[in-house]
Design a protein around this motif. Sequence first.
Motif, mmCIF file in Angstrom:
data_model
loop_
_atom_site.group_PDB
_atom_site.id
_atom_site.type_symbol
_atom_site.label_atom_id
_atom_site.label_comp_id
_atom_site.label_asym_id
_atom_site.label_seq_id
_atom_site.Cartn_x
_atom_site.Cartn_y
_atom_site.Cartn_z
ATOM 1 N N ALA A 1 22.385 -17.293 15.873
ATOM 2 C CA ALA A 1 20.965 -17.102 16.194
ATOM 3 C C ALA A 1 20.720 -17.423 17.667
ATOM 4 C CB ALA A 1 20.095 -18.008 15.320
ATOM 5 N N PRO A 2 19.853 -16.623 18.331
ATOM 6 C CA PRO A 2 19.514 -16.940 19.729
ATOM 7 C C PRO A 2 18.523 -18.107 19.784
ATOM 8 C CG PRO A 2 18.326 -14.981 19.002
ATOM 9 C CD PRO A 2 19.175 -15.418 17.838
ATOM 10 N N ILE A 3 18.795 -19.080 20.629
ATOM 11 C CA ILE A 3 17.913 -20.241 20.784
ATOM 12 C C ILE A 3 17.734 -20.525 22.282
ATOM 13 C CG2 ILE A 3 17.596 -22.724 20.306
ATOM 14 C CD1 ILE A 3 17.564 -21.089 17.710
ATOM 15 N N ASP B 1 18.673 -18.782 7.428
ATOM 16 C CA ASP B 1 20.032 -19.268 7.111
ATOM 17 C C ASP B 1 20.644 -20.128 8.221
ATOM 18 O OD1 ASP B 1 19.698 -17.856 4.837
ATOM 19 O OD2 ASP B 1 20.988 -16.165 5.412
ATOM 20 N N VAL B 2 20.713 -19.572 9.435
ATOM 21 C CA VAL B 2 21.431 -20.270 10.513
ATOM 22 C C VAL B 2 20.692 -21.546 10.913
ATOM 23 C CG1 VAL B 2 22.232 -20.100 12.909
ATOM 24 C CG2 VAL B 2 22.428 -18.134 11.381
ATOM 25 N N THR B 3 19.389 -21.418 11.080
ATOM 26 C CA THR B 3 18.628 -22.589 11.548
ATOM 27 C C THR B 3 18.585 -23.683 10.465
ATOM 28 O OG1 THR B 3 16.640 -21.344 10.980
ATOM 29 C CG2 THR B 3 17.245 -21.404 13.302
ATOM 30 N N ALA B 4 18.596 -23.290 9.178
ATOM 31 C CA ALA B 4 18.632 -24.300 8.107
ATOM 32 C C ALA B 4 19.990 -25.003 8.115
ATOM 33 C CB ALA B 4 18.368 -23.649 6.753
ATOM 34 N N LEU C 1 18.350 -28.103 22.658
ATOM 35 C CA LEU C 1 17.829 -26.952 21.916
ATOM 36 C C LEU C 1 16.822 -27.482 20.907
ATOM 37 C CD1 LEU C 1 21.280 -25.278 21.062
ATOM 38 C CD2 LEU C 1 19.750 -24.687 22.968
ATOM 39 N N CYS C 2 15.624 -26.912 20.899
ATOM 40 C CA CYS C 2 14.612 -27.319 19.918
ATOM 41 C C CYS C 2 14.557 -26.217 18.861
ATOM 42 C CB CYS C 2 13.265 -27.493 20.615
ATOM 43 S SG CYS C 2 11.981 -28.004 19.468
ATOM 44 N N VAL C 3 14.922 -26.533 17.636
ATOM 45 C CA VAL C 3 15.147 -25.489 16.630
ATOM 46 C C VAL C 3 14.215 -25.649 15.435
ATOM 47 C CG1 VAL C 3 16.861 -24.403 15.126
ATOM 48 C CG2 VAL C 3 17.565 -25.383 17.323
ATOM 49 N N ARG C 4 13.497 -24.583 15.134
ATOM 50 C CA ARG C 4 12.658 -24.540 13.925
ATOM 51 C C ARG C 4 13.492 -24.000 12.768
ATOM 52 N NH1 ARG C 4 6.967 -21.745 14.322
ATOM 53 N NH2 ARG C 4 6.552 -23.766 15.276
ATOM 54 N N LYS C 5 13.363 -24.658 11.614
ATOM 55 C CA LYS C 5 14.066 -24.194 10.418
ATOM 56 C C LYS C 5 13.358 -22.940 9.914
ATOM 57 C CE LYS C 5 15.405 -26.520 6.158
ATOM 58 N NZ LYS C 5 15.228 -27.803 5.473
HETATM 59 C C1 LIG Z 1 15.343 -15.128 23.078
HETATM 60 C C2 LIG Z 1 15.014 -15.935 21.843
HETATM 61 C C3 LIG Z 1 14.839 -17.292 21.951
HETATM 62 C C4 LIG Z 1 14.550 -18.047 20.809
HETATM 63 N N1 LIG Z 1 14.392 -19.397 20.957
HETATM 64 C C5 LIG Z 1 14.187 -20.152 19.880
HETATM 65 C C6 LIG Z 1 14.088 -21.583 20.001
HETATM 66 O O1 LIG Z 1 14.154 -22.163 21.086
HETATM 67 N N2 LIG Z 1 13.901 -22.296 18.862
HETATM 68 C C7 LIG Z 1 13.824 -21.685 17.625
HETATM 69 O O2 LIG Z 1 13.673 -22.410 16.628
HETATM 70 N N3 LIG Z 1 13.883 -20.351 17.480
HETATM 71 C C8 LIG Z 1 14.081 -19.573 18.572
HETATM 72 N N4 LIG Z 1 14.186 -18.212 18.423
HETATM 73 C C9 LIG Z 1 14.028 -17.624 17.071
HETATM 74 C C10 LIG Z 1 15.325 -17.774 16.315
HETATM 75 O O3 LIG Z 1 16.328 -17.014 16.956
HETATM 76 C C11 LIG Z 1 15.161 -17.271 14.881
HETATM 77 O O4 LIG Z 1 14.269 -18.102 14.183
HETATM 78 C C12 LIG Z 1 16.515 -17.330 14.214
HETATM 79 O O5 LIG Z 1 17.284 -16.223 14.682
HETATM 80 C C13 LIG Z 1 16.412 -17.269 12.770
HETATM 81 O O6 LIG Z 1 17.730 -17.199 12.289
HETATM 82 P P1 LIG Z 1 18.053 -17.709 10.844
HETATM 83 O O7 LIG Z 1 19.406 -17.214 10.465
HETATM 84 O O8 LIG Z 1 17.838 -19.176 10.730
HETATM 85 O O9 LIG Z 1 16.934 -17.021 10.021
HETATM 86 P P2 LIG Z 1 16.988 -15.659 9.209
HETATM 87 O O10 LIG Z 1 17.739 -15.949 7.953
HETATM 88 O O11 LIG Z 1 17.438 -14.573 10.078
HETATM 89 O O12 LIG Z 1 15.441 -15.558 8.893
HETATM 90 C C14 LIG Z 1 14.514 -15.252 9.936
HETATM 91 C C15 LIG Z 1 13.156 -15.028 9.329
HETATM 92 O O13 LIG Z 1 13.205 -14.124 8.281
HETATM 93 C C16 LIG Z 1 12.718 -14.723 7.117
HETATM 94 N N5 LIG Z 1 13.603 -14.365 6.013
HETATM 95 C C17 LIG Z 1 14.892 -14.668 5.886
HETATM 96 N N6 LIG Z 1 15.374 -14.192 4.759
HETATM 97 C C18 LIG Z 1 14.348 -13.556 4.143
HETATM 98 C C19 LIG Z 1 14.211 -12.859 2.928
HETATM 99 N N7 LIG Z 1 15.231 -12.681 2.098
HETATM 100 N N8 LIG Z 1 12.996 -12.310 2.619
HETATM 101 C C20 LIG Z 1 11.957 -12.465 3.454
HETATM 102 N N9 LIG Z 1 12.032 -13.134 4.621
HETATM 103 C C21 LIG Z 1 13.205 -13.675 4.959
HETATM 104 C C22 LIG Z 1 12.755 -16.208 7.316
HETATM 105 O O14 LIG Z 1 11.753 -16.856 6.569
HETATM 106 C C23 LIG Z 1 12.516 -16.278 8.743
HETATM 107 O O15 LIG Z 1 11.139 -16.228 9.012
HETATM 108 C C24 LIG Z 1 14.443 -17.425 19.534
HETATM 109 C C25 LIG Z 1 14.622 -16.046 19.439
HETATM 110 C C26 LIG Z 1 14.896 -15.301 20.573
HETATM 111 C C27 LIG Z 1 15.080 -13.833 20.454
#
Ligand SMILES: Cc1cc2nc3c(=O)[nH]c(=O)nc-3n(C[C@H](O)[C@H](O)[C@H](O)COP(=O)(O)OP(=O)(O)OC[C@H]3O[C@@H](n4cnc5c(N)ncnc54)[C@H](O)[C@@H]3O)c2cc1C
Length: 288
Positions: free
Chosen positions: A68-70, A92-95, A85-89
Amino acid sequence: MLMTENVPTLTTEDAEHELYLPELLRIAKVEQVTAMEKLFTIELPEGKPLGHRPGQFVSVSILGVGEAPISISSSPSRSNGFFELCVRKAGDVTAALHNLKAGDYIGVRGPFGRGFPVEKFRGKDMLFVPGGLGLAPLRSLINQVIDERAQFGRVIILYGARNPSELLFKDELKLWSESSDIECHVTVDRGDDNWTGNTGVVTTLFKKIDIYPRNTIGATCGPPVMYRFVLMEFIGKGLSEGNIYLSLERKMKCGIGKCGHCQINNVYACQSGPVFPYSEIKGLEEAL
Ligand SMILES: Cc1cc2nc3c(=O)[nH]c(=O)nc-3n(C[C@H](O)[C@H](O)[C@H](O)COP(=O)(O)OP(=O)(O)OC[C@H]3O[C@@H](n4cnc5c(N)ncnc54)[C@H](O)[C@@H]3O)c2cc1C
Ligand code: FES
């Protein structure tokens, strides 16, 4: 891999291949910032600076889960062997990241993308408008400006969160609010029984400030819904479109302009952004 340049340049196949290879870095500290956000302090390999500029991001990977990009939340002026890095849950990746502790390792690629052109901002008044988690990337720039305070004009911060428990970096907000050479105003959409500060969305804070628009840079980052209203305020205050900077979030995979996941018309947000002057993206359909 960690780059010393701001934007990666692909010169050979090897260099290109390396951009896809995460480097394993150790988590030095994990702090719970709010119910949804944790701040991770990541140790840099000895003697190797991250070499980022505010606004850039890294691609964080967890083996068997994904990437995930952060945004890099710490300032280059405060590197001393670590970055934050400040990360919101959110999924999948952030959790999975939230389950890690100090001493665990994560994969890191980057820094990637175009950050804020800090050198262009020197001598200018800085108006920062972060909303919610948007403070994470803007904090990097704010702290660089504060560390190089004499090189900038006024520093104004207008920060909004949904409620008091979602305010990030409360200790820093307090420092900024108490500083005699920073104008910091904080608001929440809805207060609670203990909240005595401003109530209302972040744009309600604009009425508290007077600016000299020709010498002011506006920088904003927050949820997409906020941009339209913040832009109206910036423009209403007389800022030119070239002096307004936004950080755009898009779905990203490679982070290096190869996969097309982040494409907005003919622009790859991971390479041309995530930071854009408003004058560049104004005409782009779906950019805002
Ligand atoms: C340039 C950039 C900078 C960023 N900087 C930050 C940062 O500093 N801090 C930060 O916390 N985040 C940041 N983000 C956002 C972060 O990249 C995303 O929150 C992260 O990619 C999510 O990945 P994940 O695998 O945890 O979530 P994913 O599993 O990809 O889920 C992402 C979203 O989809 C929803 N979702 C997942 N699965 C399902 C499903 N089955 N049905 C419905 N909805 C679903 C989740 O609830 C969530 O809202 C940034 C993004 C970018 C592009
Ligand atoms: S994330 Fe792959 S092209 Fe931008």
